[in-house]
Every structure is written in C-alpha cells, then in structure tokens.
Write a protein that holds these residues in place. Sequence first.
Motif, PDB file in Angstrom:
ATOM      1  N   TYR A  17       0.830  -1.197   0.000  1.00 13.76           N
ATOM      2  CA  TYR A  17       0.000   0.000   0.000  1.00 13.76           C
ATOM      3  C   TYR A  17       0.869   1.252   0.000  1.00 13.76           C
ATOM      4  O   TYR A  17       1.969   1.249   0.555  1.00 13.76           O
ATOM      5  N   SER A  18       0.356   2.305  -0.610  1.00 16.97           N
ATOM      6  CA  SER A  18       0.998   3.611  -0.602  1.00 16.97           C
ATOM      7  C   SER A  18      -0.103   4.643  -0.371  1.00 16.97           C
ATOM      8  O   SER A  18      -1.120   4.632  -1.085  1.00 16.97           O
ATOM      9  N   ASN A  19       0.073   5.497   0.627  1.00 21.42           N
ATOM     10  CA  ASN A  19      -0.948   6.498   0.972  1.00 21.42           C
ATOM     11  C   ASN A  19      -2.323   5.858   1.179  1.00 21.42           C
ATOM     12  O   ASN A  19      -3.337   6.356   0.688  1.00 21.42           O
ATOM     13  N   ASP A  20      -2.346   4.729   1.882  1.00 25.36           N
ATOM     14  CA  ASP A  20      -3.579   3.993   2.205  1.00 25.36           C
ATOM     15  C   ASP A  20      -4.312   3.439   0.991  1.00 25.36           C
ATOM     16  O   ASP A  20      -5.498   3.127   1.064  1.00 25.36           O
ATOM     17  N   LYS A  21      -3.633   3.335  -0.147  1.00 22.40           N
ATOM     18  CA  LYS A  21      -4.240   2.754  -1.349  1.00 22.40           C
ATOM     19  C   LYS A  21      -3.403   1.564  -1.794  1.00 22.40           C
ATOM     20  O   LYS A  21      -2.178   1.585  -1.717  1.00 22.40           O
TER      21      LYS A  21
END
Length: 80
Positions: A17-21
């Motif tokens: 995940y990156s930035n909650d995505k």
Amino acid sequence: MHPDKDMVLYVKCEFSYSNDKLSKELIYTTNDGLPVQLMEKKEYFYNGELLIGIDDHAYKKGEFEFAYKMIYNYDEHGAI
C-alpha cells in the motif's frame, strides 16, 4: 498427484500500500505440493481517490513481462 484425486491449487497474495491505497499485488501459486512460485504482479494507479488503471505482469524465467493493462473510466457521479 494421484489420478483419482482432484488437483488442488493454492494461491498466496502479498499486498503493498501507498498512501492507504493498494499499489502492488504479488501472486504466488502452487499445485498439489509443488514449490510455491511467484506467478504474477499487478500495479495499481489512481487519480485522486479513483482507481484508473491496473498493469498486469506475468513472472517468467526470473523476470516480469507485461501482460495487459486495465483502464477504468468514470461518469460524472464517479461510477464505472
């Protein structure tokens, strides 16, 4: 494998995940006790909060090969 038994496919997925995505997915499989093998990688792309694309790569001979791209389009209400 015994001829009178059904083959069993096991799948393991690892998510990044990156930035909650969701940004990346690695997919591993094995058949009836064979070693677990990396088979596929998916990369996810966003425009703000909306998912706009997924690149799919097959793992062959120690390298990822691009397989296909899925592109998402949204209407004025944000629906696909």
